[in-house]
Design a protein around this motif. Structure first.
Motif, PDB file in Angstrom:
ATOM      1  N   UNK A 141       4.541   9.256   1.225  1.00  0.00           N
ATOM      2  CA  UNK A 141       4.680   8.633   2.541  1.00  0.00           C
ATOM      3  C   UNK A 141       5.235   7.233   2.430  1.00  0.00           C
ATOM      4  N   UNK A 142       5.401   6.581   3.566  1.00  0.00           N
ATOM      5  CA  UNK A 142       5.954   5.226   3.547  1.00  0.00           C
ATOM      6  C   UNK A 142       4.925   4.202   3.087  1.00  0.00           C
ATOM      7  N   UNK A 143       5.422   3.065   2.630  1.00  0.00           N
ATOM      8  CA  UNK A 143       4.552   1.964   2.240  1.00  0.00           C
ATOM      9  C   UNK A 143       4.203   1.130   3.466  1.00  0.00           C
ATOM     10  N   UNK A 144       3.031   0.517   3.411  1.00  0.00           N
ATOM     11  CA  UNK A 144       2.654  -0.496   4.384  1.00  0.00           C
ATOM     12  C   UNK A 144       2.302  -1.748   3.591  1.00  0.00           C
ATOM     13  N   UNK A 145       2.122  -2.850   4.287  1.00  0.00           N
ATOM     14  CA  UNK A 145       1.976  -4.139   3.618  1.00  0.00           C
ATOM     15  C   UNK A 145       0.761  -4.863   4.158  1.00  0.00           C
ATOM     16  N   UNK A 146       0.132  -5.649   3.313  1.00  0.00           N
ATOM     17  CA  UNK A 146      -1.087  -6.340   3.713  1.00  0.00           C
ATOM     18  C   UNK A 146      -1.105  -7.748   3.131  1.00  0.00           C
ATOM     19  N   UNK A 147      -1.121  -8.752   4.009  1.00  0.00           N
ATOM     20  CA  UNK A 147      -1.330 -10.130   3.588  1.00  0.00           C
ATOM     21  C   UNK A 147      -2.839 -10.358   3.530  1.00  0.00           C
ATOM     22  N   UNK A 148      -3.282 -11.152   2.575  1.00  0.00           N
ATOM     23  CA  UNK A 148      -4.714 -11.416   2.399  1.00  0.00           C
ATOM     24  C   UNK A 148      -4.948 -12.920   2.438  1.00  0.00           C
ATOM     25  N   UNK A 149      -5.941 -13.337   3.220  1.00  0.00           N
ATOM     26  CA  UNK A 149      -6.356 -14.737   3.237  1.00  0.00           C
ATOM     27  C   UNK A 149      -7.845 -14.811   2.930  1.00  0.00           C
ATOM     28  N   UNK A 150      -8.217 -15.853   2.192  1.00  0.00           N
ATOM     29  CA  UNK A 150      -9.610 -16.091   1.829  1.00  0.00           C
ATOM     30  C   UNK A 150      -9.904 -17.551   2.182  1.00  0.00           C
ATOM     31  N   UNK A 151     -10.097 -17.836   3.466  1.00  0.00           N
ATOM     32  CA  UNK A 151     -10.276 -19.235   3.860  1.00  0.00           C
ATOM     33  C   UNK A 151     -11.616 -19.797   3.391  1.00  0.00           C
ATOM     34  N   UNK A 152     -11.624 -21.017   2.839  1.00  0.00           N
ATOM     35  CA  UNK A 152     -12.871 -21.618   2.392  1.00  0.00           C
ATOM     36  C   UNK A 152     -13.726 -22.125   3.548  1.00  0.00           C
TER      37      UNK A 152
ATOM     38  N   UNK B 145       0.874  -1.170   0.000  1.00  0.00           N
ATOM     39  CA  UNK B 145       0.000   0.000   0.000  1.00  0.00           C
ATOM     40  C   UNK B 145       0.908   1.216   0.000  1.00  0.00           C
ATOM     41  N   UNK B 146       1.019   1.864  -1.146  1.00  0.00           N
ATOM     42  CA  UNK B 146       1.906   3.012  -1.306  1.00  0.00           C
ATOM     43  C   UNK B 146       1.115   4.291  -1.063  1.00  0.00           C
ATOM     44  N   UNK B 147       1.579   5.081  -0.134  1.00  0.00           N
ATOM     45  CA  UNK B 147       0.961   6.384   0.092  1.00  0.00           C
ATOM     46  C   UNK B 147       1.810   7.426  -0.609  1.00  0.00           C
ATOM     47  N   UNK B 148       1.164   8.281  -1.350  1.00  0.00           N
ATOM     48  CA  UNK B 148       1.891   9.298  -2.092  1.00  0.00           C
ATOM     49  C   UNK B 148       2.611  10.201  -1.101  1.00  0.00           C
TER      50      UNK B 148
END
Length: 153
Positions: free
Chosen positions: A72-83, A67-70
């Motif tokens: 500003x620093x970047x942040x990170x996001x892991x995504x899970x989609x459990x069935x 997640x890039x903020x103009x």
């Protein structure tokens, strides 16, 4: 051995996010009510940055985003989609995905779980990591809300 992931690679939610990563920013803002300090954009990054080896298996989140903020620093996001509900994954793997992503990318990271309506309360439960002193609470949105957001945006 290929890493185990939570969802099927043909999951429509995963396909949508791969095609339109900007929906992650919209989900944070519109579905979770985050006030974004400045314009931000999302970009897919290597899900291998969430990968870990445990009990003879390789594990990884389903997707990972920068997640890039103009300006500003970047942040990170892991995504899970459990069935389905996976108690061990929520309690042990999900915090690791976020921690590894932050460590390997060099910045703050979190985890977004995309679940069915019936699993929202389960997925949002805070996990105690290490004698209760360290806790982890996933961000959670429903599959239906994210898919509807994709149709609207």
């Amino acid at each position: 051995m290929a890493p185990r992931v939570c969802a099927s690679p043909v999951d429509p939610v995963l396909e949508l996010l791969q095609r339109r990563p900007e929906l992650v920013v919209h989900a944070l803002h519109r579905l979770l009510g985050w006030e974004l300090e400045q314009p931000a954009r999302a970009e897919l990054v290597d899900v291998g940055d969430t990968q870990l080896h445990a009990h003879g298996h390789e594990w990884a989140a389903d997707l990972a985003f920068a997640l890039h903020r103009i300006g500003g620093p970047s942040t990170w996001l892991a995504v899970v989609v459990p069935p389905a509900r996976e108690e061990q994954a929520r309690a042990y793997l999900w915090p690791c995905y976020a921690a590894l992503l932050g460590l390997r990318r060099g910045g703050p990271a979190g985890l977004l779980a995309i679940v069915g309506d019936e699993d929202v309360a389960w997925a949002r439960q805070t996990v105690a990591c290490g004698f209760g002193a360290l806790t982890f609470t996933p961000l959670v949105v429903t599959r239906a809300a994210l898919l509807a957001l994709g149709e609207d945006a």
